[in-house]
Design a protein around this motif. Sequence first.
Motif, mmCIF file in Angstrom:
data_model
loop_
_atom_site.group_PDB
_atom_site.id
_atom_site.type_symbol
_atom_site.label_atom_id
_atom_site.label_comp_id
_atom_site.label_asym_id
_atom_site.label_seq_id
_atom_site.Cartn_x
_atom_site.Cartn_y
_atom_site.Cartn_z
ATOM 1 N N VAL A 58 0.827 -1.115 0.011
ATOM 2 C CA VAL A 58 -0.160 -0.103 -0.135
ATOM 3 C C VAL A 58 0.895 1.235 0.012
ATOM 4 N N ASP B 80 3.099 4.503 -1.745
ATOM 5 C CA ASP B 80 2.354 5.826 -2.366
ATOM 6 C C ASP B 80 2.054 5.548 -3.819
ATOM 7 N N ARG C 180 -1.215 3.962 -4.069
ATOM 8 C CA ARG C 180 -2.439 4.836 -3.557
ATOM 9 C C ARG C 180 -2.711 5.770 -4.685
ATOM 10 N N ARG C 181 -1.782 6.253 -5.479
ATOM 11 C CA ARG C 181 -1.890 6.919 -6.525
ATOM 12 C C ARG C 181 -2.759 6.339 -7.854
#
Length: 167
Positions: free
Chosen positions: A45, A47, A50-51
């Motif tokens: 999880v 960055d 998430r993007r």
Amino acid sequence: MGVAMEETFTVLATDRGVRRIGFPGEDWGAGESPVGESPAGERTVGDQARRHVAEVEKQLEEYLAGQRQVFTVPVDLVDVTTPFRRRVLQALAQIPYGQTITYAQLAEAAGNPRAVRAVASACASNPLPILYPCHRVIRSDGSFGEYRGGRELKATLLEMERGGAGD
């Protein structure tokens, strides 16, 4: 014009891209979770994952609002599906917005004209519905057939793409 969704899609992504999209209320099944996981099973999880989730959610919203016809978010299909199913997904991606083809035509486009049932199965297990638009595939008699998101959603998406859904 567009489609209002009371609930949102569930998205699974890794740092490489989006792996799965679940319809509102869809059961992910045992062992699957809508958080980032790599093919090896480790949770990712980060960055970048998430993007990817944020970007696909934005693009889905634009699509449902009638403002997007092509998706550009990276996908991660490593270990997600078989080579034949990947060919089916690639053929699905070629179906123009607002148009439909039959399962037989999709089997031909995927390189195996006799594999109509296998194509239908590949559509049923499509990990990225809407991005790979299995809702644009219909039976040879013109009927909708089954759709993981439900026949009503399939009809709504096709109507929206054809310019018939209005607010």
